[in-house]
Design an enzyme around this catalytic site. Structure first.
Site, PDB file in Angstrom:
ATOM      1  N   GLU A 169      -0.617  -4.695  11.876  1.00 21.09           N
ATOM      2  CA  GLU A 169      -0.157  -4.303  10.658  1.00 21.09           C
ATOM      3  C   GLU A 169       1.349  -4.415  10.695  1.00 21.09           C
ATOM      4  O   GLU A 169       2.039  -4.828   9.860  1.00 21.09           O
ATOM      5  CB  GLU A 169      -0.294  -2.709  10.533  1.00 21.09           C
ATOM      6  CG  GLU A 169       0.321  -2.580   8.871  1.00 21.09           C
ATOM      7  CD  GLU A 169       0.147  -0.771   8.825  1.00 21.09           C
ATOM      8  OE1 GLU A 169      -0.446  -0.426   7.835  1.00 21.09           O
ATOM      9  OE2 GLU A 169       0.792  -0.265   9.676  1.00 21.09           O
ATOM     10  N   HIS A 218       4.682   0.461  -0.121  1.00 23.13           N
ATOM     11  CA  HIS A 218       5.668  -0.515   0.789  1.00 23.13           C
ATOM     12  C   HIS A 218       4.742  -1.781   1.128  1.00 23.13           C
ATOM     13  O   HIS A 218       3.786  -1.531   0.742  1.00 23.13           O
ATOM     14  CB  HIS A 218       6.269   0.058   1.769  1.00 23.13           C
ATOM     15  CG  HIS A 218       5.397   0.480   2.598  1.00 23.13           C
ATOM     16  ND1 HIS A 218       4.579   1.680   2.642  1.00 23.13           N
ATOM     17  CD2 HIS A 218       4.664   0.077   3.660  1.00 23.13           C
ATOM     18  CE1 HIS A 218       4.070   2.174   3.356  1.00 23.13           C
ATOM     19  NE2 HIS A 218       3.847   1.017   4.374  1.00 23.13           N
ATOM     20  N   ASP A 244      -4.941 -10.736  -0.623  1.00 20.67           N
ATOM     21  CA  ASP A 244      -3.545 -11.458  -0.398  1.00 20.67           C
ATOM     22  C   ASP A 244      -2.721 -10.902  -1.682  1.00 20.67           C
ATOM     23  O   ASP A 244      -3.384 -11.245  -2.746  1.00 20.67           O
ATOM     24  CB  ASP A 244      -3.517 -12.714  -0.247  1.00 20.67           C
ATOM     25  CG  ASP A 244      -2.249 -13.346   0.188  1.00 20.67           C
ATOM     26  OD1 ASP A 244      -1.472 -12.823   0.878  1.00 20.67           O
ATOM     27  OD2 ASP A 244      -1.935 -14.491  -0.522  1.00 20.67           O
ATOM     28  N   HIS A 245      -1.443 -10.717  -1.527  1.00 20.00           N
ATOM     29  CA  HIS A 245      -0.647 -10.371  -2.665  1.00 20.00           C
ATOM     30  C   HIS A 245      -1.529  -9.266  -3.603  1.00 20.00           C
ATOM     31  O   HIS A 245      -1.007  -9.162  -5.069  1.00 20.00           O
ATOM     32  CB  HIS A 245      -0.398 -11.492  -3.669  1.00 20.00           C
ATOM     33  CG  HIS A 245       0.956 -12.466  -2.813  1.00 20.00           C
ATOM     34  ND1 HIS A 245       0.596 -12.975  -1.645  1.00 20.00           N
ATOM     35  CD2 HIS A 245       2.143 -12.515  -3.029  1.00 20.00           C
ATOM     36  CE1 HIS A 245       1.757 -13.464  -1.084  1.00 20.00           C
ATOM     37  NE2 HIS A 245       2.700 -13.111  -1.917  1.00 20.00           N
ATOM     38  N   CYS A 288       5.844   6.442   4.548  1.00 19.33           N
ATOM     39  CA  CYS A 288       4.766   5.602   4.259  1.00 19.33           C
ATOM     40  C   CYS A 288       4.065   6.015   2.897  1.00 19.33           C
ATOM     41  O   CYS A 288       3.232   5.495   2.500  1.00 19.33           O
ATOM     42  CB  CYS A 288       3.510   5.423   5.393  1.00 19.33           C
ATOM     43  SG  CYS A 288       4.027   4.599   6.880  1.00 19.33           S
ATOM     44  N   HIS A 292       3.170  -4.978   3.753  1.00 19.87           N
ATOM     45  CA  HIS A 292       3.217  -5.451   5.176  1.00 19.87           C
ATOM     46  C   HIS A 292       2.560  -6.995   5.376  1.00 19.87           C
ATOM     47  O   HIS A 292       1.853  -7.261   4.376  1.00 19.87           O
ATOM     48  CB  HIS A 292       2.074  -4.905   5.972  1.00 19.87           C
ATOM     49  CG  HIS A 292       2.243  -3.226   6.367  1.00 19.87           C
ATOM     50  ND1 HIS A 292       3.228  -2.979   7.212  1.00 19.87           N
ATOM     51  CD2 HIS A 292       1.968  -2.232   5.608  1.00 19.87           C
ATOM     52  CE1 HIS A 292       3.401  -1.600   7.026  1.00 19.87           C
ATOM     53  NE2 HIS A 292       2.849  -1.009   6.457  1.00 19.87           N
ATOM     54  N   HIS A 349       1.050  -1.193   0.053  1.00 17.46           N
ATOM     55  CA  HIS A 349       0.096   0.027  -0.108  1.00 17.46           C
ATOM     56  C   HIS A 349       0.709   1.254   0.213  1.00 17.46           C
ATOM     57  O   HIS A 349       2.059   1.125   0.357  1.00 17.46           O
ATOM     58  CB  HIS A 349      -1.040  -0.073   1.376  1.00 17.46           C
ATOM     59  CG  HIS A 349      -0.514   0.438   2.594  1.00 17.46           C
ATOM     60  ND1 HIS A 349      -1.104   0.654   3.679  1.00 17.46           N
ATOM     61  CD2 HIS A 349       0.961   0.613   3.066  1.00 17.46           C
ATOM     62  CE1 HIS A 349      -0.669   0.852   4.805  1.00 17.46           C
ATOM     63  NE2 HIS A 349       0.745   0.709   4.165  1.00 17.46           N
TER      64      HIS A 349
HETATM   65 NI    NI Z   1       2.426   0.804   5.665  1.00 18.72          NI
END
Ligand code: NI
Length: 149
Positions: free
Chosen positions: A138, A48, A88-89, A42, A50, A23
Site C-alpha cells: 500500500e 485519500h 484503477d482510478h 485514514c 494510494h 479510500h
Molecule cells: Ni489509506
C-alpha cells in the site's frame, strides 16, 4: 524436450500490477469518535489515495511441453481485465461492488482480489496451476500478503 522435467517440478511465478485508488477507512457501524480512534487520519471524511503495487503469485508444476507454469501473456490480460479495470482510478468505498459492504483496508483488498482471481482462474486453468499468493504494497513500508487460508 525439457529433460529436467522428467520429475514434476513445482515453481512459483509472479506478476506485478499497479493501480491508483482512493479510500477512506470508516466503519459505518461505529461512531465518528470510534472511527477516529481506530483509523486516525485514514478516516478523514473525503478520503485519500494510494499507489497500490500488487504481486500475484501462481504455483504448480512446469508443463512438460511448453516449459511454462502459466503463460504470462494470458496472466497479464487477465489481471488487466479483472483487477486494473475494476480498481484503477476508483474510490474503493463507492465505486467497487465487491467492496460495497467492507472497510477497504489493505487486508480486505487482498482477500477481495484473491476471491476475484480464484474464481476467474478456476474457469481457465487445469488442476496443475493454482493461485498461491496475493501481496499488496500500500506504501513503500506497509504490505499485506494473503495465501488463501
Ligand atoms: Ni489509506
Amino acid at each position: 524436450m525439457n529433460d529436467r522435467l522428467e520429475t514434476p517440478r513445482k515453481v512459483y511465478v509472479t506478476r506485478k500490477i499497479e493501480f491508483n485508488a482512493a479510500h477512506r477507512l470508516f466503519n459505518p457501524e461505529l461512531s465518528e469518535e470510534d472511527n477516529l480512534s481506530i483509523y486516525g487520519k485514514c478516516s478523514n471524511r473525503y478520503g485519500h489515495g494510494h499507489n497500490y503495487l500488487i504481486e500475484i503469485t501462481l504455483s504448480g508444476t512446469v508443463d512438460r511441453v511448453t516449459g511454462y507454469l502459466f503463460d504470462l501473456k494470458v496472466l497479464k490480460t487477465l489481471l488487466e481485465e479483472e483487477i486494473v479495470a475494476r480498481f484503477d482510478h476508483r474510490h474503493l468505498n463507492h465505486d467497487v461492488t465487491e467492496l460495497a459492504n467492507s472497510v477497504p483496508t489493505t487486508e480486505i483488498l487482498a482477500i477481495t482480489i484473491w476471491d476475484i482471481l480464484e474464481s476467474r482462474l478456476r474457469t481457465i486453468t487445469n488442476k496443475e496451476v493454482s493461485l498461491h499468493e496475493v501481496s499488496i504494497h500500500e506504501t513503500g513500508k506497509n504490505s499485506v500478503r494473503y495465501l488463501g487460508e
